[in-house]
Write a protein that holds these residues in place. Structure first.
Motif, PDB file in Angstrom:
ATOM      1  N   UNK A 257      17.823  35.442  28.496  1.00  0.00           N
ATOM      2  CA  UNK A 257      17.967  36.668  29.281  1.00  0.00           C
ATOM      3  C   UNK A 257      18.262  37.878  28.395  1.00  0.00           C
ATOM      4  N   UNK A 258      18.220  37.678  27.075  1.00  0.00           N
ATOM      5  CA  UNK A 258      18.436  38.794  26.162  1.00  0.00           C
ATOM      6  C   UNK A 258      19.886  39.044  25.804  1.00  0.00           C
ATOM      7  N   UNK A 259      20.766  38.085  26.089  1.00  0.00           N
ATOM      8  CA  UNK A 259      22.191  38.251  25.804  1.00  0.00           C
ATOM      9  C   UNK A 259      22.600  37.228  24.740  1.00  0.00           C
ATOM     10  N   UNK A 260      23.255  37.701  23.687  1.00  0.00           N
ATOM     11  CA  UNK A 260      23.688  36.828  22.597  1.00  0.00           C
ATOM     12  C   UNK A 260      25.120  36.356  22.834  1.00  0.00           C
ATOM     13  N   UNK A 261      25.281  35.062  22.972  1.00  0.00           N
ATOM     14  CA  UNK A 261      26.613  34.468  23.126  1.00  0.00           C
ATOM     15  C   UNK A 261      27.004  33.767  21.841  1.00  0.00           C
ATOM     16  N   UNK A 262      28.301  33.703  21.529  1.00  0.00           N
ATOM     17  CA  UNK A 262      28.733  32.896  20.376  1.00  0.00           C
ATOM     18  C   UNK A 262      28.472  31.416  20.640  1.00  0.00           C
ATOM     19  N   UNK A 263      28.692  30.603  19.629  1.00  0.00           N
ATOM     20  CA  UNK A 263      28.227  29.218  19.675  1.00  0.00           C
ATOM     21  C   UNK A 263      29.154  28.253  20.397  1.00  0.00           C
ATOM     22  N   UNK A 264      30.451  28.484  20.390  1.00  0.00           N
ATOM     23  CA  UNK A 264      31.375  27.456  20.866  1.00  0.00           C
ATOM     24  C   UNK A 264      31.999  27.816  22.212  1.00  0.00           C
TER      25      UNK A 264
ATOM     26  N   UNK B 136      16.740  19.492  23.601  1.00  0.00           N
ATOM     27  CA  UNK B 136      18.013  18.861  23.931  1.00  0.00           C
ATOM     28  C   UNK B 136      19.128  19.876  23.744  1.00  0.00           C
ATOM     29  N   UNK B 137      20.296  19.568  24.318  1.00  0.00           N
ATOM     30  CA  UNK B 137      21.404  20.521  24.295  1.00  0.00           C
ATOM     31  C   UNK B 137      22.736  19.787  24.264  1.00  0.00           C
ATOM     32  N   UNK B 138      23.765  20.455  23.714  1.00  0.00           N
ATOM     33  CA  UNK B 138      25.128  20.093  24.070  1.00  0.00           C
ATOM     34  C   UNK B 138      25.603  21.155  25.059  1.00  0.00           C
ATOM     35  N   UNK B 139      26.861  21.080  25.500  1.00  0.00           N
ATOM     36  CA  UNK B 139      27.259  21.940  26.624  1.00  0.00           C
ATOM     37  C   UNK B 139      27.190  23.424  26.283  1.00  0.00           C
ATOM     38  N   UNK B 140      27.778  23.837  25.145  1.00  0.00           N
ATOM     39  CA  UNK B 140      27.750  25.260  24.796  1.00  0.00           C
ATOM     40  C   UNK B 140      26.390  25.678  24.267  1.00  0.00           C
ATOM     41  N   UNK B 141      25.622  24.711  23.734  1.00  0.00           N
ATOM     42  CA  UNK B 141      24.259  25.022  23.320  1.00  0.00           C
ATOM     43  C   UNK B 141      23.386  25.395  24.498  1.00  0.00           C
ATOM     44  N   UNK B 142      23.602  24.729  25.647  1.00  0.00           N
ATOM     45  CA  UNK B 142      22.831  25.037  26.848  1.00  0.00           C
ATOM     46  C   UNK B 142      23.150  26.436  27.365  1.00  0.00           C
ATOM     47  N   UNK B 143      24.437  26.766  27.484  1.00  0.00           N
ATOM     48  CA  UNK B 143      24.798  28.087  28.010  1.00  0.00           C
ATOM     49  C   UNK B 143      24.367  29.194  27.053  1.00  0.00           C
ATOM     50  N   UNK B 144      24.466  28.944  25.759  1.00  0.00           N
ATOM     51  CA  UNK B 144      24.017  29.942  24.795  1.00  0.00           C
ATOM     52  C   UNK B 144      22.515  30.175  24.922  1.00  0.00           C
TER      53      UNK B 144
END
Length: 346
Positions: free
Chosen positions: A272-279, A258-266
C-alpha cells in the motif's frame, strides 16, 4: 605347643543389635531409593505436552523477532559497508589521478634539472609519511604546492574512509554472529517442540492442532468480512493479506511465497506504499496507538506480554496472520491470543 583354637565370639549386646538393624534398614531404604530413581520418568500427559509445545513456540517466535531485528541491523551495516567501499574506490581513483598529475610535473622538473619536492613525493615509498614529516609547502612553487595539497587531502580522505569501513566490517561481523546464535536458538526450540509432539498419538496431535489454530481451517470463518474496496491504503493492505492466505509460515521470511508474522504485516502495508519496520516490537510504535474498541480494517494487532506476535485486523473481531511453523497464513479471531495492543500505520 600352643593350641590354635578360634577365639570365642561374644554375643551381640542389645545396643549393638539395634544399631545393626538400623543400618540394615537404612541400607534397604537407600537401595530402594536408587531403584526408584533409576526408573524412567512417567510419560507426560497430552495436556502437559501441549503446554510445553505452546511455550516453546512462543519462545521461538520471540527469538524470531530478535533474529529479524539482528538481520535488519546486519543488512544496514552491509549496505553502509558497500557504500563506504564504493566511496573509497572513487576517492582512491581521484588520489591516483592527483599523484599522476604531480608525477608529470616532477618529470618536467627532472628534465629541466630541478629535482624539486614534487619528484621527492612522487618517488616516496610512503607518501603519507613524507607529507606528514615535510614542511616544504610554503617553500614550494604555487603549482607544486597545489598538487601536493591535493594529494595530501585525498590521502586523508581515503584513510578516513578505510577506517570507517573497518568499523562497519566489525559491526557486520558482530551482527552475523548474533544472527547465527538466534538461528540456533530458534531451530533448537522448534526441534524440541517437534519431539514433544511426536509423543502424542495422531488423534491427539490433530486435536491439539485444531485447538491451537495450526490445522488448516475447513472454511473461512462465517463472520469474516470481505476485503474493503474503498481504495484506501488500509484497504490495499487488507487485500494483500487476503491474497496471502494459504501461504506457509517460514520464520524470517517477508514473502512473497512465505511469511512470518511481522513479515506478513510489513509486506501487506508495503503493497500500500507504507514502509513499516521489520519487527513486532518496532511495528507497534510505527503508527498511532488505538484501543481495542476503535479497531478498523488494516490496523496492526499485537499479542503476548513481550509483543512477540502481530496480525492484520480485517473487521468483525477477525485478523489475518501467520501463526507459527507448520501453519499457513489464515484468518483467526483476535481473542484467540493474549492481547498486547494495536496501532494504525500512518
Amino acid at each position: 605347643m600352643a593350641s590354635h583354637r578360634k577365639p570365642r565370639q561374644r554375643p551381640l549386646s542389645g545396643g549393638t543389635v539395634r544399631t545393626a538393624a538400623t543400618l540394615a534398614l537404612a541400607g534397604a531404604a537407600t537401595a530402594t531409593a536408587f531403584e526408584g530413581t533409576s526408573q524412567a520418568d512417567p510419560r507426560p500427559t497430552p495436556a502437559q505436552v501441549e503446554a510445553q509445545v505452546d511455550r516453546l513456540y512462543e519462545e521461538a517466535e520471540a527469538a524470531t523477532e530478535r533474529y529479524n531485528g539482528a538481520k535488519e541491523k546486519a543488512d544496514e551495516a552491509e549496505r553502509a559497508l558497500d557504500g563506504l567501499r564504493d566511496e573509497t574506490a572513487r576517492k582512491a581513483d581521484q588520489l591516483n589521478a592527483a599523484r599522476g598529475a604531480l608525477g608529470s610535473l616532477a618529470a618536467t622538473q627532472y628534465r629541466q634539472g630541478s629535482l624539486g619536492t614534487a619528484v621527492q613525493l612522487a618517488m616516496a615509498a610512503d607518501p603519507q609519511e613524507y607529507l606528514s614529516q615535510a614542511s616544504f609547502i610554503s617553500r614550494a612553487g604555487d603549482r607544486n604546492a597545489a598538487g601536493i595539497s591535493s594529494v595530501r587531502r585525498r590521502l586523508d580522505e581515503v584513510g578516513k574512509l578505510r577506517e570507517q569501513a573497518a568499523g562497519r566490517l566489525a559491526d557486520l561481523r558482530t551482527q552475523r554472529d548474533e544472527l547465527a546464535g538466534r538461528k540456533a536458538e530458534i531451530e533448537g526450540k522448534l526441534a524440541t517442540a517437534k519431539r514433544l509432539l511426536a509423543k502424542l498419538t495422531a488423534e491427539q496431535r490433530a486435536a491439539y492442532e485444531a485447538r491451537s489454530g495450526v490445522a488448516a481451517p475447513a472454511a473461512a470463518p462465517q463472520s469474516a468480512p470481505p476485503p474493503p474496496s474503498d481504495g484506501s491504503r488500509a484497504a490495499r493492505a487488507v487485500a494483500f493479506a487476503h491474497g496471502a492466505i494459504g501461504k506457509p509460515y517460514v520464520w524470517g521470511s517477508t514473502g512473497p511465497g512465505s511469511f512470518d508474522c511481522s513479515g506478513l504485516t510489513q509486506a501487506a502495508w508495503r503493497s500500500a506504499g507504507v514502509s513499516l519496520p521489520r519487527t513486532t516490537y518496532t511495528q507497534i510504535n510505527a503508527g498511532r496507538r488505538v484501543s481495542r474498541d476503535q479497531l478498523a480494517p488494516g490496523d496492526l494487532v499485537f499479542f503476548y506480554s513481550g509483543v512477540t506476535h502481530v496480525g492484520l485486523y480485517i473487521g468483525n473481531g477477525q485478523m489475518i496472520h501467520a501463526p507459527r511453523p507448520g501453519s499457513t497464513v489464515r484468518m483467526a479471531p483476535i481473542d484467540s491470543m493474549p492481547w498486547a495492543g494495536a496501532s494504525r500505520p500512518a
